[in-house]
Design a protein around this motif. Structure first.
Motif, PDB file in Angstrom:
ATOM      1  N   ILE A  11       7.713  27.911 -12.619  1.00 16.89           N
ATOM      2  CA  ILE A  11       8.093  27.779 -14.030  1.00 16.89           C
ATOM      3  C   ILE A  11       7.361  29.026 -14.633  1.00 16.89           C
ATOM      4  N   GLY A  12       5.843  29.174 -14.320  1.00 22.99           N
ATOM      5  CA  GLY A  12       4.898  29.891 -14.978  1.00 22.99           C
ATOM      6  C   GLY A  12       5.203  31.517 -14.723  1.00 22.99           C
ATOM      7  N   LEU A  13       5.740  31.767 -13.209  1.00 23.63           N
ATOM      8  CA  LEU A  13       6.107  33.100 -12.963  1.00 23.63           C
ATOM      9  C   LEU A  13       7.538  33.631 -13.634  1.00 23.63           C
ATOM     10  N   GLY A  20      -0.041   7.353   2.558  1.00 24.55           N
ATOM     11  CA  GLY A  20      -1.264   8.228   2.408  1.00 24.55           C
ATOM     12  C   GLY A  20      -0.547   9.651   1.806  1.00 24.55           C
ATOM     13  N   PHE A  64       0.797  10.884  -2.571  1.00 25.01           N
ATOM     14  CA  PHE A  64       0.176  11.441  -3.477  1.00 25.01           C
ATOM     15  C   PHE A  64       0.078  12.927  -3.242  1.00 25.01           C
ATOM     16  N   PRO A  65      -0.422  13.369  -2.232  1.00 22.60           N
ATOM     17  CA  PRO A  65      -0.627  14.919  -1.913  1.00 22.60           C
ATOM     18  C   PRO A  65       0.663  15.552  -2.147  1.00 22.60           C
ATOM     19  N   VAL A  79       2.528  21.252  -8.205  1.00 30.96           N
ATOM     20  CA  VAL A  79       1.897  22.693  -8.258  1.00 30.96           C
ATOM     21  C   VAL A  79       2.893  23.709  -8.059  1.00 30.96           C
ATOM     22  N   LEU A 124       4.955  24.157 -11.376  1.00 24.89           N
ATOM     23  CA  LEU A 124       4.487  24.936 -12.076  1.00 24.89           C
ATOM     24  C   LEU A 124       4.392  26.020 -12.088  1.00 24.89           C
ATOM     25  N   VAL A 125       3.927  26.726 -10.809  1.00 21.99           N
ATOM     26  CA  VAL A 125       3.787  28.230 -10.442  1.00 21.99           C
ATOM     27  C   VAL A 125       5.329  28.775 -10.623  1.00 21.99           C
ATOM     28  N   ARG A 158       0.808  -1.234  -0.055  1.00 26.11           N
ATOM     29  CA  ARG A 158       0.025   0.073   0.019  1.00 26.11           C
ATOM     30  C   ARG A 158       0.829   1.288  -0.151  1.00 26.11           C
ATOM     31  N   VAL A 159       0.490   2.108  -0.944  1.00 22.43           N
ATOM     32  CA  VAL A 159       1.251   3.473  -0.982  1.00 22.43           C
ATOM     33  C   VAL A 159       0.863   4.421   0.357  1.00 22.43           C
TER      34      VAL A 159
END
Lengths: 542, 159
Positions: free
Chosen positions: B37-39, B20, B23-24, B31, B34-35, B17-18
């Motif tokens: 890179i985007g900024l 808990g 994944f979060p 996220v 990505l932020v 079992r992974v």
């Protein structure tokens, strides 16, 4: 095209959810195990939160990694995506943990398959749209190739499959996620297959007779190669249990839609040939038959899909078989009514000098004949089915007769009102153009009225036949793990007693229930069900 | 009893079992990445002699408040706004290139615009804009400029 696809998918899912909800409701009404309640609202909220988080993550990735930035930094997009994620992600996380804990206590709650279905529907469809867009951008003229959509949507779909594999859906709606995935992938596969065949056939047509516009092959070929394996993964592996209502509904829907496409394509080819030889002032052959590649592509694409699915229908008159045949009868009858009215309208419309409506009349004539043949073929098959009592009580027949009677009856009533408005207007002094105005509503009233009369008459016959047939009371004792809807399939004269086994190896599905009712044929009996099927022994008549 | 108990299926399931938090944690890291890179993303530089490059220069002039330079990109004919001052002032936007269609003489450039000032509660703040361009002697020119001059009456200029 997207709007139509979305409407078809949405309609199929809504009907599927209604069927699942009805089965769950009936099971609860029969005193089945409550399984911690349906637990549907938290799962719907979870699906909403995961959906919002997924789509905003895709928007964030799109603005950060793809697209040709012309001016400014994408702060607006990032702010919007972050806002969506900050709200939806924690809700999704908390609800996911809560529902995971509840699934351990109530493993058969219907919310889990509903959640898996909604996520599969939304993100698998989004994945195929992104494949289409990306292929168009790479091979066409699009400037922005949103490859990040492919990764985000594909990742969410893969995670959804992994979750389903880890904790398989149970209960009455267990097949819904796989069926939804199969359906979405089948639509994408059909579009890719038909598009690719259109390209091939257009090339051939262009080589022989010349064609103005040969479609680009890259996008449909890409869709075909991506959708094919996904469809095979979701649809082809054996189903764990015997076919349930949802699988039967899916089979009935796909066979009806694909056969309608095949018949439509064949009809188009016939109309092309007839109007070429018998229409007035035919265009040059190369222009007249320029739609042939598309038509043949539909025929060659939908034909094998229909054949594949119809082979999976049981040969006996099960719910799926009946659903398919009555749906085809409904398609035939509805088309017959519509095309007959259009034919009357076209035949009596005064034409200006030199106007050619021969092609229109020939086309409508062909549609009337084909629709009439389709309706008669499937209706007669249903009328010849035996045992008669069981056929008359079958739910698809009731749906067909009552549903079509309501739709056509309302059409007849509406058009009659239109006729009367024109008549009363004429009686009150406005007589100009009355004949022309009356043609369409009168034709619609007569044709839909006749069809309604036939359907209502048949309903009356069914009811009279049911009442006139005297069946002696008989008793049936069934030993099984779960009787399914066996009780509902017996006539009222049957007294059904169920003795439950302690295992889960002898569940009666719809096909088996139908076969048991046919085999018993109104005689008192004992029925023993195990993993190999069922056996019947006669019992003393009561 | 040997003291060594064989592992049961449920033990193995638990082991597989992974955790808990995995994944979060992956989600938050993605996220944040990505932020960042985007900024840190700067606009690409398109060739100013192309239709897309002309629109880029035009938008750059508008966002810099240099409306005279922006107006210099308007075509001589067509429907031209009565003033080169947008009513809403200097636009505060980011823009991406969506699509370029056309040939050597005419082109349509589709731009995705995100208005950074717009109140998101009031309505749409992301929209596509179509720029119709025509190639003249001195390069590409914008015909009938609409955005950000929607509320102005344009004046038809016949040449």
């Amino acid at each position: 095209m997207r709007a139509t696809l979305a409407a078809v998918i949405l309609l199929a899912v809504i009907v599927g959810l209604i069927v699942a909800a009805a089965r769950i409701w009936r099971r609860r009404a029969q005193g089945g195990e409550v399984d911690g309640g349906v637990d549907i609202i938290p799962y719907l909220l979870l699906a909403l939160a995961v959906g919002t988080a997924g789509f905003t993550l895709a928007a964030l990735a799109r603005s950060s990694l793809t697209g040709n930035q012309l001016a400014g930094r994408p702060t607006g997009e990032i702010a919007g995506a972050l806002a969506g994620l900050v709200v939806s992600a924690p809700i999704a996380f908390l609800l996911w943990r809560r529902q995971a804990a509840r699934r351990k206590i109530y493993p058969e709650a219907a919310g889990w398959p509903v959640y898996l279905t909604l996520i599969e529907l939304a993100f698998l469809a989004a994945f195929f749209f992104s494949v289409w867009d990306l292929a168009g951008a790479i091979f066409g003229e699009g400037a922005g190739a949103n490859w990040t959509d492919l990764l985000v949507y594909g990742g969410i779909v893969a995670f959804n499959w992994w979750s389903e594999r880890r904790e398989p859906a149970r209960g009455d709606a267990r097949d819904l996620p796989r069926l939804t995935g199969s359906g979405v992938a089948l639509i994408a596969l059909a579009i890719g297959l038909i598009g690719s065949l259109t390209w091939l056939l257009s090339l051939a047509y262009d080589g022989i007779w010349g064609l103005d516009n040969v479609p680009e092959p890259a996008t449909p070929l890409t869709l075909l190669f991506v959708a094919g394996p996904i469809w095979a993964y979701r649809w082809l592996p054996p189903w764990e249990d015997e076919p349930g209502s949802l699988l039967n509904f899916y089979l009935g829907l796909t066979t009806t839609v694909t056969l309608t496409m095949v018949i439509g394509a064949l009809l188009t080819v016939v109309v092309m040939v007839i109007t070429f030889f018998f229409g007035e002032r035919p265009a040059p052959a190369s222009d007249h038959f320029s739609d042939l590649p598309v038509t043949l592509a539909v025929l060659l694409g939908a034909g094998p899909l229909w054949w594949h699915h119809v082979r999976r229908l049981a040969r006996e008159r099960t719910g799926a078989r009946r659903g398919y045949e009555y749906a085809m009868a409904a398609v035939g009858l509805a088309t017959l009514v519509g095309s007959s009215v259009a034919l009357v309208e076209a035949a009596f419309t005064p034409t200006l000098a030199g106007t050619d409506n021969a092609a229109t009349l020939l086309t409508l004539g062909c549609i009337v004949i084909t629709a009439g043949w389709v309706w008669l073929y499937f209706w007669r098959r249903a009328q010849r089915a035996s045992p008669r009592q069981q056929e008359v009580r079958a739910l698809p027949r009731r749906f067909y007769l009552v549903g079509m009677a309501i739709v056509l009856g309302l059409t007849a009533a509406g058009s009659l009102i239109a006729v009367l408005v024109i008549v009363f207007r004429a009686l009150l002094g406005e007589v100009d153009g009355m004949g022309g105005n009356l043609r369409l509503p009168v034709a619609l009233t007569l044709v839909s009225g006749l069809a309604t009369w036939h359907l209502v008459d048949q309903l009356r016959d069914d009811r009279a036949g049911t009442a006139a047939t005297t069946v002696k009371p008989f008793s049936v004792t069934v030993i099984c793990s779960h009787p399914g809807n066996l009780g509902a399939m017996f006539p009222r004269e049957a007294r059904v007693r169920v003795i439950y086994r302690d295992d889960n190896l002898a569940v009666i599905d719809e096909d088996m229930a139908s076969a048991i009712v046919t085999a018993i044929d109104g005689r008192s009996s004992f029925v023993w069900v195990d993993q190999d099927g069922f056996r019947i022994a006669p019992a003393r008549e009561r | 009893m040997t003291g060594l108990e064989p592992a049961t299926m449920s033990d193995m399931d638990e082991a597989r079992r992974v955790p808990g938090w995995v994944f979060p944690a992956i989600g938050v890291a993605t996220v944040v990445l990505l932020v960042v890179i985007g900024l840190n993303r700067e606009p690409e530089q398109f060739d100013p002699d192309t239709a897309a490059g002309t629109v880029q220069s035009y938008i750059a002039a508008l966002t810099a408040g240099d409306f005279d330079t922006a107006a210099a990109y308007w075509s001589d004919d067509g429907c031209i706004p009565e003033s080169d001052q947008p009513t809403g002032g200097v636009p505060d936007i980011s823009a991406t290139l969506v699509r370029v269609d056309g040939n050597d003489d005419e082109a349509t450039v589709v731009i995705g615009i995100t208005d950074n000032k717009a109140d998101p509660v009031d309505g749409i703040y992301q929209h596509d804009e179509w720029f119709s361009l025509v190639h003249q002697d001195d390069g590409w020119k914008i015909r009938q400029p609409a955005w950000p001059y929607y509320d102005q009456i344009c004046e038809e200029v016949m040449t």
